[in-house]
Write a protein that holds these residues in place. Structure first.
Motif, PDB file in Angstrom:
ATOM      1  N   ARG A  41      33.964  37.053  45.133  1.00  0.00           N
ATOM      2  CA  ARG A  41      35.219  37.736  45.483  1.00  0.00           C
ATOM      3  C   ARG A  41      35.069  39.220  45.195  1.00  0.00           C
ATOM      4  NH1 ARG A  41      33.900  35.180  41.287  1.00  0.00           N
ATOM      5  NH2 ARG A  41      35.489  33.558  41.202  1.00  0.00           N
ATOM      6  N   SER A  42      35.968  40.012  45.807  1.00  0.00           N
ATOM      7  CA  SER A  42      35.969  41.462  45.596  1.00  0.00           C
ATOM      8  C   SER A  42      36.648  41.801  44.272  1.00  0.00           C
ATOM      9  CB  SER A  42      36.752  42.160  46.704  1.00  0.00           C
ATOM     10  OG  SER A  42      36.224  41.854  47.967  1.00  0.00           O
ATOM     11  N   ILE A  44      37.530  45.561  41.827  1.00  0.00           N
ATOM     12  CA  ILE A  44      37.428  47.024  41.729  1.00  0.00           C
ATOM     13  C   ILE A  44      36.779  47.384  40.398  1.00  0.00           C
ATOM     14  CG2 ILE A  44      38.766  49.161  41.492  1.00  0.00           C
ATOM     15  CD1 ILE A  44      40.750  47.946  43.459  1.00  0.00           C
ATOM     16  N   ALA A  58      39.329  44.663  35.951  1.00  0.00           N
ATOM     17  CA  ALA A  58      40.542  44.024  35.435  1.00  0.00           C
ATOM     18  C   ALA A  58      40.844  42.800  36.269  1.00  0.00           C
ATOM     19  CB  ALA A  58      41.715  45.002  35.505  1.00  0.00           C
ATOM     20  N   THR A  59      41.435  41.801  35.621  1.00  0.00           N
ATOM     21  CA  THR A  59      41.849  40.617  36.371  1.00  0.00           C
ATOM     22  C   THR A  59      42.999  39.924  35.667  1.00  0.00           C
ATOM     23  OG1 THR A  59      41.013  38.709  37.596  1.00  0.00           O
ATOM     24  CG2 THR A  59      40.252  38.936  35.328  1.00  0.00           C
ATOM     25  N   LYS A  65      38.320  32.882  37.876  1.00  0.00           N
ATOM     26  CA  LYS A  65      37.040  33.477  37.482  1.00  0.00           C
ATOM     27  C   LYS A  65      36.899  33.587  35.959  1.00  0.00           C
ATOM     28  CE  LYS A  65      38.292  37.366  39.832  1.00  0.00           C
ATOM     29  NZ  LYS A  65      39.751  37.155  39.801  1.00  0.00           N
TER      30      LYS A  65
HETATM   31  C1  LIG Z   1      40.017  45.273  48.092  1.00  0.00           C
HETATM   32  C2  LIG Z   1      40.213  44.190  47.061  1.00  0.00           C
HETATM   33  C3  LIG Z   1      40.153  44.515  45.715  1.00  0.00           C
HETATM   34  C4  LIG Z   1      40.340  43.530  44.749  1.00  0.00           C
HETATM   35  N1  LIG Z   1      40.232  43.845  43.413  1.00  0.00           N
HETATM   36  C5  LIG Z   1      40.386  42.881  42.484  1.00  0.00           C
HETATM   37  C6  LIG Z   1      40.208  43.167  41.102  1.00  0.00           C
HETATM   38  O1  LIG Z   1      39.888  44.304  40.696  1.00  0.00           O
HETATM   39  N2  LIG Z   1      40.397  42.173  40.212  1.00  0.00           N
HETATM   40  C7  LIG Z   1      40.730  40.899  40.616  1.00  0.00           C
HETATM   41  O2  LIG Z   1      40.879  40.028  39.762  1.00  0.00           O
HETATM   42  N3  LIG Z   1      40.881  40.588  41.909  1.00  0.00           N
HETATM   43  C8  LIG Z   1      40.711  41.541  42.850  1.00  0.00           C
HETATM   44  N4  LIG Z   1      40.852  41.240  44.174  1.00  0.00           N
HETATM   45  C9  LIG Z   1      41.226  39.853  44.551  1.00  0.00           C
HETATM   46  C10 LIG Z   1      39.996  38.953  44.397  1.00  0.00           C
HETATM   47  O3  LIG Z   1      39.053  39.265  45.409  1.00  0.00           O
HETATM   48  C11 LIG Z   1      40.362  37.461  44.440  1.00  0.00           C
HETATM   49  O4  LIG Z   1      40.977  37.139  45.658  1.00  0.00           O
HETATM   50  C12 LIG Z   1      41.287  37.085  43.292  1.00  0.00           C
HETATM   51  O5  LIG Z   1      40.941  37.772  42.101  1.00  0.00           O
HETATM   52  C13 LIG Z   1      41.223  35.571  43.007  1.00  0.00           C
HETATM   53  O6  LIG Z   1      39.888  35.235  42.705  1.00  0.00           O
HETATM   54  P1  LIG Z   1      39.499  33.961  41.815  1.00  0.00           P
HETATM   55  O7  LIG Z   1      40.381  32.840  42.299  1.00  0.00           O
HETATM   56  O8  LIG Z   1      38.075  33.735  42.127  1.00  0.00           O
HETATM   57  O9  LIG Z   1      39.738  34.305  40.377  1.00  0.00           O
HETATM   58  C14 LIG Z   1      40.624  42.191  45.148  1.00  0.00           C
HETATM   59  C15 LIG Z   1      40.654  41.880  46.509  1.00  0.00           C
HETATM   60  C16 LIG Z   1      40.452  42.860  47.442  1.00  0.00           C
HETATM   61  C17 LIG Z   1      40.486  42.459  48.906  1.00  0.00           C
END
Ligand SMILES: Cc1cc2nc3c(=O)[nH]c(=O)nc-3n(C[C@H](O)[C@H](O)[C@H](O)COP(=O)(O)O)c2cc1C
Length: 182
Positions: A41-42, A44, A58-59, A65
């Motif tokens: 997954r993406s 930042i 950060a999450t 994850k």
């Molecule tokens: C442009 C973009 C930036 C993102 N940045 C973050 C981030 O910094 N942290 C995060 O947890 N998820 C971020 N996400 C969402 C994750 O890609 C992901 O959909 C979400 O964290 C759930 O992932 P998981 O179920 O694997 O934990 C971002 C998604 C996009 C499209």
């Protein structure tokens, strides 16, 4: 360019990714699920530090994850900067930062729209119709700050002819690297 110069430029590009929007700001993080499946997954990249080199993101504390990284802290990151045609792949060790003072320090730097991401009380991925209402007042409790210590790098530059690829490995505080066939 020798390997120390290249490493220095890699660290500089990771540092720059956290202070301005570059191609490396948005990374792809890969973990392994409890079932042994890969999952990407993406994220930042919000900070870079040295001794040892690590990146931070950060999450939400309830995102999938988190348990994945706790169970299997070895993760992969992939960066691609279309402006420079450089791909950087990294492998390293994820660590969930527990220190409240450090979490507060970072929280204070987040923009309001970033803090809103932690208002949802239900885990990310919960069906909307069963999710409890968001609560912005307790958002900080759901803010997780993760570091990834970089242990291996694979740098690929497609802007040169021929293309260049280098691999690096950290042993203790020492990085060694060598060019490889792209
Ligand atoms: C442009 C973009 C930036 C993102 N940045 C973050 C981030 O910094 N942290 C995060 O947890 N998820 C971020 N996400 C969402 C994750 O890609 C992901 O959909 C979400 O964290 C759930 O992932 P998981 O179920 O694997 O934990 C971002 C998604 C996009 C499209």
């Amino acid at each position: 360019m020798d390997h120390q110069d290249l490493l220095a430029s890699i660290w500089e590009s990771l540092r720059a990714a956290t202070t301005q929007r570059t191609g490396f700001t948005l990374a792809t993080l890969a973990t392994v699920t409890a079932a042994g499946q890969p999952r990407a997954r993406s994220v930042i990249i919000r900070d870079f530090a040295t001794d040892p080199e690590r990146v931070y993101f950060a999450t939400h504390t309830a995102s999938d994850k988190l348990p994945e990284m706790l169970a299997r802290p070895t993760v992969a990151l992939m960066f691609y900067d279309a402006a420079t045609s450089v791909q950087l792949r990294a492998e390293g060790q994820a660590q969930i930062i527990e220190d409240p003072a450090e979490r507060h320090r970072v929280w204070d730097t987040l923009a309001p729209h970033s803090r809103e991401l932690y208002a949802p009380t239900a885990p990310p991925g919960t069906p909307l119709e069963t999710a409890d209402a968001p609560d912005a007042r307790t958002a900080f409790e759901r803010f997780a700050w993760i570091s990834i210590r970089l242990d291996r790098l694979d740098w690929l530059d497609l802007a040169t002819d021929p293309h260049q690829r280098w691999q690096f490995q950290r042993t203790g505080t020492t990085w060694t690297g060598h060019p490889v066939v792209p």
